[in-house]
Each structure stands twice: as structure tokens, then as C-alpha cells.
Design a protein around this motif. Structure first.
Motif, PDB file in Angstrom:
ATOM      1  N   LEU A 197       0.819  -1.118  -0.063  1.00 38.79           N
ATOM      2  CA  LEU A 197      -0.105  -0.143  -0.098  1.00 38.79           C
ATOM      3  C   LEU A 197       0.800   1.236   0.014  1.00 38.79           C
ATOM      4  CD1 LEU A 197      -3.070   0.740   0.236  1.00 38.79           C
ATOM      5  CD2 LEU A 197      -2.732   0.982   2.586  1.00 38.79           C
ATOM      6  N   ALA A 198       1.118   1.738  -1.210  1.00 44.23           N
ATOM      7  CA  ALA A 198       1.760   3.157  -1.247  1.00 44.23           C
ATOM      8  C   ALA A 198       1.295   4.142  -0.224  1.00 44.23           C
ATOM      9  CB  ALA A 198       1.770   3.748  -2.564  1.00 44.23           C
ATOM     10  N   ASP A 199       2.403   5.008  -0.036  1.00 47.47           N
ATOM     11  CA  ASP A 199       1.888   6.218   1.010  1.00 47.47           C
ATOM     12  C   ASP A 199       1.025   6.997   0.589  1.00 47.47           C
ATOM     13  OD1 ASP A 199       4.149   5.267   2.566  1.00 47.47           O
ATOM     14  OD2 ASP A 199       5.519   6.707   1.872  1.00 47.47           O
ATOM     15  N   ASP A 200       0.900   7.302  -0.796  1.00 53.83           N
ATOM     16  CA  ASP A 200      -0.220   8.037  -1.183  1.00 53.83           C
ATOM     17  C   ASP A 200      -1.400   7.362  -1.037  1.00 53.83           C
ATOM     18  OD1 ASP A 200       1.627  10.141  -1.881  1.00 53.83           O
ATOM     19  OD2 ASP A 200       1.607   9.720  -3.812  1.00 53.83           O
ATOM     20  N   ASP A 201      -1.506   6.264  -1.348  1.00 52.51           N
ATOM     21  CA  ASP A 201      -2.738   5.287  -1.357  1.00 52.51           C
ATOM     22  C   ASP A 201      -3.263   5.347   0.210  1.00 52.51           C
ATOM     23  OD1 ASP A 201      -3.432   4.817  -3.882  1.00 52.51           O
ATOM     24  OD2 ASP A 201      -2.289   2.706  -3.868  1.00 52.51           O
ATOM     25  N   ARG A 202      -2.191   5.254   1.051  1.00 52.94           N
ATOM     26  CA  ARG A 202      -2.614   5.052   2.431  1.00 52.94           C
ATOM     27  C   ARG A 202      -3.160   6.380   3.059  1.00 52.94           C
ATOM     28  NH1 ARG A 202       1.183   3.327   7.529  1.00 52.94           N
ATOM     29  NH2 ARG A 202      -0.023   4.302   9.048  1.00 52.94           N
ATOM     30  N   ARG A 203      -2.643   7.501   2.617  1.00 49.72           N
ATOM     31  CA  ARG A 203      -3.218   8.922   2.995  1.00 49.72           C
ATOM     32  C   ARG A 203      -4.482   9.121   2.340  1.00 49.72           C
ATOM     33  NH1 ARG A 203       2.509  10.426   2.278  1.00 49.72           N
ATOM     34  NH2 ARG A 203       2.100  10.992   0.351  1.00 49.72           N
ATOM     35  N   ARG A 204      -4.718   8.726   0.938  1.00 52.83           N
ATOM     36  CA  ARG A 204      -6.104   8.734   0.513  1.00 52.83           C
ATOM     37  C   ARG A 204      -7.126   7.787   1.347  1.00 52.83           C
ATOM     38  NH1 ARG A 204      -7.188   7.332  -4.551  1.00 52.83           N
ATOM     39  NH2 ARG A 204      -5.564   6.215  -4.655  1.00 52.83           N
ATOM     40  N   LEU A 205      -6.733   6.748   1.644  1.00 46.63           N
ATOM     41  CA  LEU A 205      -7.561   5.826   2.401  1.00 46.63           C
ATOM     42  C   LEU A 205      -7.955   6.264   3.691  1.00 46.63           C
ATOM     43  CD1 LEU A 205      -8.987   3.029   2.519  1.00 46.63           C
ATOM     44  CD2 LEU A 205      -6.846   2.029   3.129  1.00 46.63           C
ATOM     45  N   GLU A 206      -6.918   6.885   4.436  1.00 47.33           N
ATOM     46  CA  GLU A 206      -7.233   7.527   5.680  1.00 47.33           C
ATOM     47  C   GLU A 206      -8.366   8.585   5.533  1.00 47.33           C
ATOM     48  OE1 GLU A 206      -3.714   9.048   7.499  1.00 47.33           O
ATOM     49  OE2 GLU A 206      -2.818   6.811   7.898  1.00 47.33           O
ATOM     50  N   GLN A 207      -8.196   9.296   4.462  1.00 47.94           N
ATOM     51  CA  GLN A 207      -8.984  10.523   4.050  1.00 47.94           C
ATOM     52  C   GLN A 207     -10.372  10.045   3.788  1.00 47.94           C
ATOM     53  OE1 GLN A 207      -7.572  13.304   1.236  1.00 47.94           O
ATOM     54  NE2 GLN A 207      -9.428  14.799   1.654  1.00 47.94           N
ATOM     55  N   THR A 208     -10.560   9.150   3.071  1.00 45.69           N
ATOM     56  CA  THR A 208     -11.738   8.357   2.552  1.00 45.69           C
ATOM     57  C   THR A 208     -12.542   7.990   3.901  1.00 45.69           C
ATOM     58  OG1 THR A 208     -10.797   7.783   0.577  1.00 45.69           O
ATOM     59  CG2 THR A 208     -12.888   6.716   1.137  1.00 45.69           C
ATOM     60  N   ILE A 209     -11.813   7.351   4.736  1.00 45.30           N
ATOM     61  CA  ILE A 209     -12.433   6.878   5.894  1.00 45.30           C
ATOM     62  C   ILE A 209     -12.975   7.936   6.797  1.00 45.30           C
ATOM     63  CG2 ILE A 209     -12.053   5.451   8.164  1.00 45.30           C
ATOM     64  CD1 ILE A 209     -12.245   3.870   5.643  1.00 45.30           C
ATOM     65  N   GLU A 210     -12.197   8.833   7.076  1.00 45.33           N
ATOM     66  CA  GLU A 210     -12.432  10.187   8.023  1.00 45.33           C
ATOM     67  C   GLU A 210     -13.726  10.797   7.400  1.00 45.33           C
ATOM     68  OE1 GLU A 210     -11.506  11.121  10.527  1.00 45.33           O
ATOM     69  OE2 GLU A 210      -9.474  10.525  10.827  1.00 45.33           O
ATOM     70  N   GLU A 211     -13.703  11.076   5.716  1.00 44.68           N
ATOM     71  CA  GLU A 211     -14.780  11.758   5.192  1.00 44.68           C
ATOM     72  C   GLU A 211     -16.193  11.018   5.027  1.00 44.68           C
ATOM     73  OE1 GLU A 211     -13.593  13.114   1.795  1.00 44.68           O
ATOM     74  OE2 GLU A 211     -12.084  14.506   2.535  1.00 44.68           O
ATOM     75  N   HIS A 212     -16.037   9.518   4.985  1.00 39.54           N
ATOM     76  CA  HIS A 212     -17.128   8.891   4.410  1.00 39.54           C
ATOM     77  C   HIS A 212     -17.696   7.681   5.812  1.00 39.54           C
ATOM     78  CE1 HIS A 212     -17.226  10.638   0.526  1.00 39.54           C
ATOM     79  NE2 HIS A 212     -15.870  10.432   0.434  1.00 39.54           N
ATOM     80  N   LEU A 213     -17.019   7.618   6.683  1.00 40.06           N
ATOM     81  CA  LEU A 213     -17.175   6.744   7.879  1.00 40.06           C
ATOM     82  C   LEU A 213     -17.501   7.448   9.112  1.00 40.06           C
ATOM     83  CD1 LEU A 213     -16.405   4.335   5.879  1.00 40.06           C
ATOM     84  CD2 LEU A 213     -15.759   3.189   7.945  1.00 40.06           C
ATOM     85  N   ASP A 214     -18.606   7.078   9.853  1.00 44.35           N
ATOM     86  CA  ASP A 214     -18.890   7.753  11.170  1.00 44.35           C
ATOM     87  C   ASP A 214     -18.164   7.142  12.199  1.00 44.35           C
ATOM     88  OD1 ASP A 214     -19.875   9.166  13.337  1.00 44.35           O
ATOM     89  OD2 ASP A 214     -22.089   9.034  12.712  1.00 44.35           O
TER      90      ASP A 214
END
Length: 460
Positions: A197-214
Motif C-alpha cells: 500500500l503506497a504512502d499516497d494510497d494510504r493517505r487517501r484511504l485515511e482521508q476517505t475513511i474520515e470523510e465517509h465513515l462515522d
């Protein structure tokens, strides 16, 4: 003690369970929580991915191999030093019967957050969720996450149906265009040490979770661990080694990387000292070891390099000739055989402890849990003892070269699929079965006694 514990389950394999679990773990770590990861099932790879995002060892919890009491003991012991425990399920929620994600959730009394892959359907997702709600009244589904949502209209249709017909709270929506790539190969995803999991993918994944999961809602719906008194001190608690430490050489590198981490802890608690070495990169074996342990992994991907390391192969043969006990599982067993044929058809010389050839195929050859009954006394127990493990490999074994061998080859295992396996020759024992020792701690007592007596594992 952890204040929240939950399992991430899914309706089926491929629904996004591993990716979203990694994202949830990473997002919680980013918020400052101490996250203790676990993996339901016999998988070796996903736990290494968990470790990359949490900084903590991820432990296998498998009801078939370990038993309920050993799973409880390990879970509650590790929960004592964490803020949140996150468990990744296996396959679909109810797949695997007595060892399913749902079964583990009930044993540990923790809620499930269910991932539903909403791609290619809309209102039918409500019917699917309703079925999961009603299937097992004893199971707590704490919330649902809809993955691969195609558009706001797609979400609206699902939301209306769920609110009308289902009781489960929706805790997340993940859009289809949020694509995250984790490299795969024949045995599954790449190991965490390979940074799939590339660093950019990991950051985008974290951001997606923060924005789209409660996440706050998930933590509110999760529960602190509740340890039943009856689980204390049961199977899975390692025997305490009062004798002097005995050294075990463990092969660990890119080729040999499939180990249940609790097995190491059980060995250490039994008085063993783990000394790691690399059959790929080292030229010499560690000194003063009472046993060489070759775990599973990917010898087929590194066969040329393993074969080219003639000094290491010679060292293993010399220790074997001197009577040093050697144990190999799956990939480690393949390395201990005479030859390995890779998927391109190239033949590679291995250590020649076992006079067999293993040949890689393009299709899965064996998959499933294995209960082992010992048919002979050997390094891991006495005749009649039972061991528990899992088998998963693409290679075939050609055992036709075993005729008139000196010393003779003994078949030690009788498996519950009515096959015979587990080969002992001289001081070596090899098998395709990956064993977990938590449900059979007497294995380590027997192993210690065998090594103290300095006896070969083969039966005369």
C-alpha cells in the motif's frame, strides 16, 4: 483495557474488507488511539498489513485451530494494553461454519460492522442486509458500511430501502471511484514488509475513511471487552519454562515469512530463545541452536537465489547429517526437499534433506483446515496425539523418490481428510500443514524434552 472492540465483516469475499479495515485502523491511529489488530482465520498475510498501519503485532484468532478458550485468552490479554481492538473477519460473515467471523464475534461478544458491496444493485441491498440481520438472532450487527456507491442517486435508493426495512444503523458510504490498489499474487496480497500500500494510497484511504465513515458512531456502538471468568487460564496459555533457555534457529526472510506470531510467544514462554537467520542472504547457520525451524512462504519466487546459496544449503545438510533436529512447514518443507520446479518449469536444487521433488502449479492444489493425528512418535508428539493446522499450497509433491532410502522415511500424520502426510527422516520432520500450537501446548513440552534428550525424531 480497551474501551471499544469490534469485527469488520462482509457479505462475501472481495467486498473490500481488508482495504476498509486497514483504513479504519489507520484513521484511528491517526486520532491517537492505541489500536490492537486481530485477524479471524488462518491467514498469514493480512496480519502483516495490519502491523504496517498500527505498529502492533496482529494476532490470528482461529476457532478451529486454537479453540474458543485460547482465542478468548489471547484476545483479552492483548486488549489490556490497547484503547481499541479491531478484528478483520474472513470471507463472508457466516462462511466457515464453526470458525466463521460470526462465530468468533459471538465467542468474544463483540459487534460486527458489516460491509455490503453495493455495486450493481440498489434496493436489493436492503433485502440482503435484512437477511443478514435475521439469519442469526444471537449475533450483534452494530452497523453497516455500504461500499462502491456509484452516485448520490444510488446512495439515496439504498438509504430509503434500508431505513424502511432494516434496523441496522448505517455508519458509512464509500464511493466506487475511491480506488486503492494492494498488490496481489497467487497466495493473496503482498506481505506488509513489501509495502504493497503506497504512502499516497494510504493517505487517501485515511482521508476517505474520515470523510465517509462515522467513526465516533462506530466507537459508540462498539463495546468494551467482557471476559468471562471461565476463560481464564485455559488452553492457549503457554507452559512456563523454568529450565535454562534453549536456542531455536528460525528461517525468516522474503522466502520464509508465514509464521503465527503467537507460536513464537508460546515457544519463548516454554523456555526457547528464537534466533533468526536468512536462507536467502546468510551464508552460515546460527551456532548453538537445538532446532532449525523453516516456516512457510514463497520459496518458489526465490528458488534461483535459494539454490545459488550453496553455502547455506550445504550447512543445512551438514547439520542434518550431524543429527540436528529440523522442522519444515509448507514452503519450508519444499526447501528441505531435493528439488523445486517453479511455474516456468525451471528446476532448482534445494537442500536434499527429503528425497522429494515439489512442482509448482498454476491452480490451488490443497486448501482447508487439517486435524492431524500422529501415527508415529515424532518431534512434535506421541502416537495418537492430535494437532491442529491449515493447508494452502499450489505445489504438488513427488514422493516417488523415497524408495530404499537410508535412513527410512516414516509417514507420521493421518489427516482428517483421510490422507497421510508428515514425513520424518533421520532428525527431520516436514509437512505441508501449518500448525498452530495454542490449542496443544503439550507439543512444546514434548519438543523441549525431545531436544534435551538430543534424539532424532524418526522412529526406528
Amino acid at each position: 483495557m480497551a474501551q471499544a472492540c469490534f469485527i469488520i465483516g462482509a457479505t462475501h469475499s472481495g467486498a473490500g474488507k481488508t482495504t476498509l479495515t486497514l483504513g479504519i485502523m489507520a484513521a484511528l491511529v491517526r486520532r491517537g488511539y492505541r489500536v490492537q489488530p486481530f485477524k479471524c482465520g488462518p491467514d498469514f498475510i493480512d496480519p502483516t498489513l495490519h502491523e504496517t498501519v498500527t505498529g502492533r503485532v496482529s494476532y490470528t484468532l482461529d476457532l478451529h485451530m486454537m479453540g474458543a478458550d485460547a482465542c478468548r485468552d489471547l484476545f483479552f490479554e492483548r486488549a489490556e494494553t490497547a484503547d481499541i481492538c479491531v478484528l478483520e473477519g474472513v470471507m463472508g460473515l457466516f462462511d466457515g461454519g464453526s470458525a466463521s467471523t460470526a462465530a468468533l464475534a459471538k465467542v468474544l461478544q463483540v459487534p460486527v460492522f458489516l460491509i455490503v458491496d453495493a455495486q450493481s444493485s440498489a434496493e436489493s441491498n436492503g433485502a440482503q442486509l435484512k437477511g443478514f440481520e435475521e439469519f442469526d438472532a444471537e449475533l450483534t450487527i452494530g452497523g453497516v458500511i455500504f461500499n462502491r456507491i456509484g452516485s448520490p442517486r444510488h446512495r439515496q435508493l439504498i438509504e430509503q430501502t434500508v431505513r424502511q426495512h432494516c434496523r441496522t444503523k448505517i455508519v458509512g458510504w464509500v464511493m466506487r471511484d475511491h480506488a486503492f490498489t494492494i498488490a496481489e499474487r497467487h497466495l493473496g496480497l503482498h506481505m506488509g514488509s513489501e509495502h504493497p500500500l503506497a504512502d499516497d494510497d494510504r493517505r487517501r484511504l485515511e482521508q476517505t475513511i474520515e470523510e465517509h465513515l462515522d467513526l465516533p458512531a462506530m466507537l459508540e456502538l462498539a463495546v468494551p471487552p467482557r471476559r468471562p471468568e471461565r476463560s481464564r487460564g485455559r488452553k492457549g496459555r503457554p507452559p512456563v519454562g523454568a529450565r535454562p533457555t534453549m536456542r531455536i534457529g528460525v528461517a525468516e526472510d522474503e522466502a520464509f515469512c508465514f509464521y503465527y506470531r503467537q507460536n513464537f510467544e508460546l515457544l519463548i514462554a516454554a523456555g526457547f530463545d528464537i534466533v533468526r537467520f536468512s536462507p536467502l542472504h546468510d551464508r552460515h547457520l546460527p551456532e548453538g541452536v537445538a532446532l532449525l525451524y523453516f516456516g512457510g512462504g514463497y520459496p518458489e519466487l526465490h528458488a534461483a537465489a535459494l539454490s545459488a546459496n550453496e553455502e547455506m544449503r550445504s550447512a543445512v545438510r551438514e547439520r542434518f547429517a550431524a543429527g540436528l533436529p529440523i522442522y519444515g512447514e509448507c514452503g519450508g518443507f519444499m526447501y528441505l526437499c531435493r528439488q523445486l520446479v517453479d511455474q516456468s518449469g525451471q528446476l532448482h536444487q534445494m537442500t536434499d534433506i527429503f528425497p522429494f521433488r515439489t512442482t509448482m502449479g498454476t491452480r490451488l492444489r490443497r486448501l482447508g483446515y487439517r486435524t492431524v493425528e500422529l501415527q508415529q512418535d515424532c518431534l512434535l508428539g506421541r502416537s495418537g496425539d492430535r494437532l491442529f493446522g491449515h493447508e494452502f499450497h499450489y505445489s504438488d509433491l513427488d514422493a516417488g523418490q523415497s524408495v530404499d532410502e537410508t535412513p527410512p522415511i516414516v509417514t507420521c500424520y493421518r489427516l482428517d481428510n483421510n490422507s497421510s502426510e508428515g514425513y520424518s527422516i533421520g532428525s527431520a520432520l516436514g509437512s505441508y500443514v501449518h500448525l498452530h500450537f495454542a490449542n496443544t501446548p503439550k507439543v512444546l513440552i514434548h519438543l523441549r524434552r525431545q531436544l534435551e534428550r538430543d534424539q532424532p525424531c524418526a522412529v526406528e
